[in-house]
Enzyme design. Structure first.
Site, short mmCIF file in Angstrom:
data_model
loop_
_atom_site.label_atom_id
_atom_site.label_comp_id
_atom_site.label_asym_id
_atom_site.label_seq_id
_atom_site.Cartn_x
_atom_site.Cartn_y
_atom_site.Cartn_z
N GLU A 83 11.08 2.61 4.69
CA GLU A 83 10.03 2.09 3.81
C GLU A 83 9.87 2.94 2.56
O GLU A 83 9.28 2.48 1.58
CB GLU A 83 8.69 2.01 4.54
CG GLU A 83 8.06 3.37 4.77
CD GLU A 83 6.73 3.31 5.51
OE1 GLU A 83 6.77 2.98 6.70
OE2 GLU A 83 5.70 3.58 4.90
N HIS A 118 8.77 -3.70 5.53
CA HIS A 118 7.48 -3.00 5.55
C HIS A 118 6.49 -3.70 4.64
O HIS A 118 6.88 -4.36 3.69
CB HIS A 118 7.71 -1.56 5.05
CG HIS A 118 6.45 -0.79 4.76
ND1 HIS A 118 5.84 -0.78 3.53
CD2 HIS A 118 5.70 0.02 5.56
CE1 HIS A 118 4.78 0.00 3.56
NE2 HIS A 118 4.66 0.50 4.79
N GLU A 132 9.12 5.54 14.40
CA GLU A 132 9.30 5.24 12.97
C GLU A 132 9.12 6.46 12.08
O GLU A 132 8.22 7.26 12.27
CB GLU A 132 8.30 4.14 12.57
CG GLU A 132 8.42 3.69 11.13
CD GLU A 132 7.61 2.41 10.85
OE1 GLU A 132 7.53 1.55 11.74
OE2 GLU A 132 7.05 2.31 9.75
N ASP A 136 10.59 -2.02 1.87
CA ASP A 136 9.46 -2.84 1.43
C ASP A 136 9.86 -3.55 0.14
O ASP A 136 9.97 -2.91 -0.91
CB ASP A 136 8.22 -1.97 1.20
CG ASP A 136 6.98 -2.81 0.94
OD1 ASP A 136 7.10 -3.86 0.29
OD2 ASP A 136 5.90 -2.41 1.41
N LYS A 188 1.87 -1.23 16.44
CA LYS A 188 2.28 0.09 15.97
C LYS A 188 1.07 0.98 15.75
O LYS A 188 0.02 0.50 15.32
CB LYS A 188 3.05 -0.05 14.66
CG LYS A 188 3.82 1.19 14.24
CD LYS A 188 4.68 0.91 13.03
CE LYS A 188 3.87 1.02 11.76
NZ LYS A 188 4.73 0.91 10.56
N ASN A 245 0.79 -1.23 0.00
CA ASN A 245 0.00 0.00 0.00
C ASN A 245 0.82 1.28 0.00
O ASN A 245 1.98 1.29 0.37
CB ASN A 245 -0.84 0.00 1.26
CG ASN A 245 0.05 0.11 2.48
OD1 ASN A 245 0.40 1.20 2.89
ND2 ASN A 245 0.50 -1.00 3.04
N LYS A 247 -0.18 5.17 14.35
CA LYS A 247 0.20 6.37 13.62
C LYS A 247 0.25 7.56 14.56
O LYS A 247 -0.60 7.69 15.46
CB LYS A 247 -0.81 6.64 12.50
CG LYS A 247 -0.87 5.53 11.47
CD LYS A 247 0.44 5.35 10.74
CE LYS A 247 0.38 4.25 9.71
NZ LYS A 247 1.69 4.05 9.06
N ASP A 288 4.56 5.70 14.49
CA ASP A 288 4.98 5.93 13.10
C ASP A 288 4.48 7.30 12.66
O ASP A 288 3.28 7.53 12.54
CB ASP A 288 4.37 4.83 12.22
CG ASP A 288 4.78 4.94 10.76
OD1 ASP A 288 5.51 5.89 10.42
OD2 ASP A 288 4.37 4.07 9.98
N GLU A 324 6.40 -6.58 9.22
CA GLU A 324 5.13 -5.94 9.54
C GLU A 324 3.98 -6.89 9.20
O GLU A 324 4.13 -7.85 8.44
CB GLU A 324 5.00 -4.65 8.73
CG GLU A 324 3.87 -3.74 9.19
CD GLU A 324 3.98 -2.33 8.61
OE1 GLU A 324 4.72 -2.14 7.64
OE2 GLU A 324 3.32 -1.42 9.15
#
Lengths: 391, 391
Positions: B264, B321, B238, B291, B181, B53, B183, B212, B340
């Site tokens: 990432e 990631h 992060e 990622d 985790k 994503n 945000k 993050d 993740e």
């Protein structure tokens, strides 16, 4: 006024040339036109833009992702405070909404072409050459009457021998250029040295020859090459290694007293900051060469120049890559060090106005043509309008 | 054997979530299938891949630029020495022919999806789970029986309050996760601190909460945030600032004794090298989070891990990631630090096999499913096959 349509197409830019890293056999570029409902002298006012060579086109990204954001925006939000002209920075912010940071490639090329068209339109609607707007808005009204230009040439081609390389360099000198650039790194060092020696002799003394390895060398090769070419006192040694290998650059300058130039494959102010912070470049000797048509356009390049000044880098150390009229407008209006020129390659996108004279390696700019000046290059206009089905 | 078709599509991955930088309302992703003429158990052997994503799809780049290179290549040149399986590295080199260095974004995402499909196919043709191939070929036969996984959750949503955030964290704990985790950076510091305090309390002691910021903070803000959260002894902080702002990272770690994690939004081994050289990260404390589905695939990520080891970084400090099964296969077979997980978001692409148990924050891997294991996630297979019109 309002934008009525944005046309775009992937146009061929193929040739039989190659540099040390890629062939140009299947090269394409983005071509963009931003049309408005404003009519002047019987013509619809339209801005044009393109990406310069080397990175292919991204038509799908424009169609699926970026143009819908403009279509969905309130048209008034894309205009400046007069309401009668587009606001390039507002358009740029709208294009980049909901884009994650980092990953500066591809999207930066198609946005660069679109941003070029928006600035061309902005200057045309203002009825002024772009360089005068840049001078007034971002350079306290100062500008350069004449801009240093150098041909990016000396490409490899299967059927090209040293004699032809020398003839090419003589042609540039005869056309008025002083500094000329040739490709290196695509042959063994001994063979490249023969080419360099011949080209240097053809151009004469005085740091007139620059060489461009297009990121080909590993550190050891770059140092060996630098040692071998040091006696030639080159104008600069361009893109010795991978454009992101700041460590390589920092090591190389410890072995090479003359100028290094790099940056055409860095596409954001964040990447350029890293080069200037970590790449070991010397602000009094070396050159930074971002391509505004590839790094999200003039809008982002203005940020890049501001950030570079904060890091102690004068705008004079910037030589925009790409051989296009946007770079020329920037060099004049923002008083950069100069800009690349493509008199013989990447036609019709490369090169400046058809009748622009080159005198002692410098060109002056048209004072009357509104916009970037692409209308002074009819072959370019014909090609873009044909590809965009505008005729 | 030979590749008979490569299908690809831009698939929707939209949701009402947002992080500190973007909304996911119009998110898309690349979905790719590589079909062959090999039939096993009555089914055509096919490799599947997708990009994770956050970075949108690039269907036009695959169609216009990359897939033609595969079609024009000698089919035998894309096979390994047995002639009965695809060679992922040979395919990768063919895809990247005549691509200039630098500019690692967008092309790296669609090639990442395609490379995932190629490795899935390679493992399926070998009749083995991918992680066993990675273990044997790149890790001396060693592997991890259980892999640390952590949910990337705690997103912002307009209608989400602290109570719902706490419920989300309880849900992760109940599902067996240990580190979770959330945000941050999308609200004023005081408001975020309330969220962090509530989530930390929900998870309990022992460095169980990671936060993050998705690159949101400038240096001053990052330091202020770090000072404010230091007492929580977070598992990690992060992506504090712009992913390319190595200078910011290097300054921040001077103010923050606990772990930083980032990477990432770096999409090449050259960019990762720069982070590790210039970003101030501490190989004994901090984490790198590339990622593989976005950085040109597993093929490039293997180069990235090798280069990192040369710079003194153990593979154990890498946490891929993206919450996909490719990251899980890599973590097990290459003995990375973990990966993740997206149990609740980005369905059906996020998450692992449907019935995989999470025990004390770790998962084990299926031993019998050939390939990456996407067939153990029927909702994902159904969605991909529907989008690719394969049914």
């Amino acid at each position: 006024m309002r934008i009525t349509d944005i046309r775009h197409v992937s146009a061929p830019l193929a040739s039989e040339m190659s540099n040390a890293f890629i062939s140009f056999k299947t090269m394409t570029t983005n071509v963009v036109a931003v049309e408005t409902d404003v009519v002047r002298d019987g013509e619809r006012v339209t801005g044009y833009g393109f990406s310069s060579n080397g990175r292919y086109a991204q038509p799908g990204l424009l169609a699926s992702r970026f143009l819908p954001r403009l279509r969905e925006a309130d048209p008034a939000s894309l205009l400046d405070e007069t309401g009668e002209n587009v606001d390039p920075q507002a358009i740029w912010r709208t294009l980049m909404a909901n884009e994650k940071p980092g990953g500066h490639g591809e999207r930066s090329f198609c946005i660069g072409a679109l941003d070029m068209a928006v600035w061309d339109l902005h200057a045309k609607l203002a009825g002024r050459p772009l360089w005068t707007i840049l001078s007034e808005r971002y350079n306290g009204g100062r500008y350069d009457e004449a801009v240093l230009v150098y041909p990016g040439g000396g490409y490899y081609r299967a059927d090209k021998d040293i004699e032809q390389l020398v003839a090419e360099m003589h042609g540039y000198r005869d056309a008025g250029y002083r500094i000329c650039k040739m490709k290196v790194g695509g042959l063994p060092l001994a063979d490249d040295l023969k080419r360099i020696e011949a080209a240097a002799e053809a151009l004469g003394s005085g740091e007139t020859l620059a060489v461009d390895a297009n990121g080909r060398f590993a550190l050891g090769e770059a140092i060996a090459f630098a040692n071998a070419v040091e006696p030639f006192r080159l104008a600069w040694f361009e893109e010795p290694g991978d454009p992101l290998d700041y460590h390589l650059n920092a090591e190389l300058v410890r072995h090479y007293p003359h100028a290094i130039a790099t940056g055409e494959n860095l596409f954001s102010h964040q990447d350029m900051n890293n080069l200037l912070r970590f790449g070991g470049l010397r602000p009094e000797i070396d050159w930074a060469q971002p391509d505004p048509s590839l790094c999200y356009g003039l809008t982002e390049t203005l940020v890049m120049l501001d950030e570079a000044e904060r890091l102690g880098w004068s705008r004079r150390r910037f030589l925009p890559h790409g051989g296009h009229q946007l770079g020329l407008n920037m060099a004049a209006g923002l008083q950069l060090g100069g800009t690349e020129s493509y008199p013989g390659v990447f036609a019709p996108y490369g090169g400046f106005a058809d009748d622009i004279p080159i005198v002692d390696g410098h060109v002056t700019l048209p004072r009357d043509q509104p916009g970037i000046g692409m209308e002074l290059k009819p072959a370019l206009m014909d090609e873009m309008r044909k590809r965009l089905e505008l005729d």
